[in-house]
Design an enzyme around this catalytic site. Structure first.
Site, PDB file in Angstrom:
ATOM      1  N   LYS A  11       4.293 -15.305   2.644  1.00  0.00           N
ATOM      2  CA  LYS A  11       4.561 -16.050   1.407  1.00  0.00           C
ATOM      3  C   LYS A  11       6.074 -16.227   1.348  1.00  0.00           C
ATOM      4  CE  LYS A  11       3.180 -17.877  -2.518  1.00  0.00           C
ATOM      5  NZ  LYS A  11       2.333 -19.100  -2.581  1.00  0.00           N
ATOM      6  N   ASP A  68      -5.769  -7.518   4.137  1.00  0.00           N
ATOM      7  CA  ASP A  68      -6.939  -6.945   3.463  1.00  0.00           C
ATOM      8  C   ASP A  68      -7.785  -8.070   2.883  1.00  0.00           C
ATOM      9  OD1 ASP A  68      -8.598  -4.963   2.239  1.00  0.00           O
ATOM     10  OD2 ASP A  68      -7.588  -5.375   0.339  1.00  0.00           O
ATOM     11  N   ASP A 104      -1.614 -18.662   0.746  1.00  0.00           N
ATOM     12  CA  ASP A 104      -2.575 -19.422  -0.074  1.00  0.00           C
ATOM     13  C   ASP A 104      -3.196 -20.550   0.741  1.00  0.00           C
ATOM     14  OD1 ASP A 104      -0.026 -20.551  -0.057  1.00  0.00           O
ATOM     15  OD2 ASP A 104      -0.088 -21.238  -2.137  1.00  0.00           O
ATOM     16  N   ASP A 118     -11.516  -9.981   4.619  1.00  0.00           N
ATOM     17  CA  ASP A 118     -12.819 -10.074   3.943  1.00  0.00           C
ATOM     18  C   ASP A 118     -13.299 -11.525   3.913  1.00  0.00           C
ATOM     19  OD1 ASP A 118     -12.815  -7.330   3.339  1.00  0.00           O
ATOM     20  OD2 ASP A 118     -13.672  -7.680   1.341  1.00  0.00           O
ATOM     21  N   TYR A 136       0.823  -1.213   0.000  1.00  0.00           N
ATOM     22  CA  TYR A 136       0.000   0.000   0.000  1.00  0.00           C
ATOM     23  C   TYR A 136       0.856   1.262   0.000  1.00  0.00           C
ATOM     24  CZ  TYR A 136      -4.501  -2.311   0.826  1.00  0.00           C
ATOM     25  OH  TYR A 136      -5.640  -3.054   0.705  1.00  0.00           O
TER      26      TYR A 136
HETATM   27  C1  IPM Z   1     -10.175  -2.116   4.034  1.00  0.00           C
HETATM   28  C2  IPM Z   1     -10.503  -1.527   2.682  1.00  0.00           C
HETATM   29  C3  IPM Z   1      -9.427  -0.517   2.342  1.00  0.00           C
HETATM   30  C4  IPM Z   1      -8.113  -1.259   2.249  1.00  0.00           C
HETATM   31  C5  IPM Z   1      -9.670   0.299   1.074  1.00  0.00           C
HETATM   32  C6  IPM Z   1     -11.025   0.983   1.091  1.00  0.00           C
HETATM   33  C7  IPM Z   1      -8.571   1.312   0.861  1.00  0.00           C
HETATM   34  O1  IPM Z   1     -10.617  -2.526   1.730  1.00  0.00           O
HETATM   35  O2  IPM Z   1     -10.084  -1.350   4.999  1.00  0.00           O
HETATM   36  O3  IPM Z   1     -10.026  -3.336   4.117  1.00  0.00           O
HETATM   37  O4  IPM Z   1      -7.797  -1.829   1.202  1.00  0.00           O
HETATM   38  O5  IPM Z   1      -7.385  -1.270   3.236  1.00  0.00           O
HETATM   39 MG    MG Z   2     -10.520  -4.489   2.523  1.00  0.00          MG
END
Ligand code: IPM
Ligand code: MG
Length: 359
Positions: free
Chosen positions: A191, A247, A223, A251, A141
């Protein structure tokens, strides 16, 4: 001893869910006599529309000077075609970097009343209670060089995965400390079979682990971790990982619960902490009073716990959330698993009434 909390509702449903969170903060401030002052500022698309920047310097300054920041969500289709430095997400990245929020905690727990909401079989998600500790200010990032340049007549896009030992050490410390208050297991995800930054990560995490002999450490390739989260998610306690892997995996882990709409997060550093729901601005349902405010309300619990050092208020919120869910209430996103479907504001009021009844 007054406290200052900056509210950054942002865009879309961010505005609606932060409104409910604000009610909760006001009630707890009153109830525990905490004199919490809130101050609301624009961030993301809302700030772009009014000020032509994703977040203003003075807002960053207000956040830095506050005791905590609560953010709703930023972004939406309206701003999708804006250039990189004028995207709503830039507000988030600036806040993370400038407040030094390297430690992102994303707890994932499956509420027993919502076991059937998971896309996985209930027996697989039974007992899932894990914490993703995501490094938040390094890696792809932020690493330099970064950008699109021209080489031999064609465009080339570059991002750099870069970690220094000190960056790895401090997030590893955070993960081991978190594990102490939990099930005493850290899974460090990397990784290391391919990436140099991961090899340094693995070596450094192993060295820090020696200071925590009471914590079990295992290393897992990213992975494989993505696969294990689906195969047997209950094996995890603390997942420690770098920014981009965190990230993606957070999710995936969030979906174990059936809805990303219920999960809170905390981003911590050495100064002000920032709290936000894991979900986004959901422009498709914005402005209809149907969004689920529970992730943001649960983020307020983390805010009281980590930034205001008020465990009792944090527990009040979490107890109220469990009670409300167990009583069969939920919002439209979880309507298949609710006896009573509440609007955003009704849910806020229900949590408030439930907290009041605890007393
Ligand atoms: C998160 C989001 C952010 C990230 C985006 C919106 C920049 O996906 O907080 O997980 O990638 O960190
Ligand atoms: Mg995210």
């Amino acid at each position: 001893m007054s406290k200052k909390v900056v509210l950054l509702p942002g865009d879309g449903i961010g505005v609606e869910v932060v409104r409910e969170a604000e009610k909760i903060i006001a009630w707890l401030s009153d109830h525990y006599n905490l004199d919490i002052q809130t101050e609301t500022h624009l961030a993301g698309g809302a700030s772009l529309d009014t000020h032509d920047v994703p977040i203003r310097d003075e807002v960053i300054k207000a956040c830095r000077e506050a005791d905590a920041v609560l953010l709703g969500a930023v972004g939406g289709p309206k701003w999708d075609d804006y250039p990189a430095d004028k995207r709503p997400e830039k507000a988030l990245l600036r806040l993370r970097k400038e407040l030094g929020l390297y430690n992102n905690l994303r707890p994932v727990m499956v509420f027993s009343s919502l076991k059937d909401a998971s896309p996985l079989r209930p027996e697989i998600v039974d007992g899932v209670d894990l914490l993703v500790v995501r490094e938040l200010t390094g890696g792809l990032y932020f690493g330099q060089p970064k950008g699109v340049t021209e080489e031999n007549g064609e465009e080339v896009g570059v991002d750099t995965m870069r970690y220094s030992v000190s960056e790895i050490e401090r997030i590893a410390e955070a993960a081991f400390k978190a594990a102490r208050g939990r099930n005493k297991k850290v899974t460090s995800v990397d990784k290391a079979n391919i990436l140099a930054s991961s090899q340094l990560w693995r070596k450094t995490v192993s060295r820090i682990a020696e200071k925590y002999p009471d914590i079990r450490l295992e290393h897992m390739l990213v992975d494989n971790c993505a696969m294990q989260l689906i195969r047997d998610p209950a094996q995890f306690d603390v997942i420690l990982t770098e920014n981009m892997f965190g990230d993606i995996l957070s999710d995936e882990a969030a979906m174990l619960t059936g809805s990303i709409g219920m999960l809170p997060s905390a981003s911590l550093g050495d100064g002000t902490g920032m709290y936000e729901p894991v979900h986004g601005s959901a422009p498709d349902i914005a402005g209809q009073d149907i969004a689920n405010p529970l992730a943001t309300i649960a983020s307020v619990a983390l805010l009281f716990r980590y930034s205001l050092d008020h465990e009792e208020a944090a527990t009040d919120i979490e107890t109220a959330i469990s009670k409300v869910l167990n009583a069969g209430f939920n919002c439209r996103d979880m309507s298949r698993h609710a006896r009573d479907v509440l609007s955003t504001s009704e849910m806020g009021d229900k949590i408030l009434a439930t907290m009041a009844a605890l007393k």
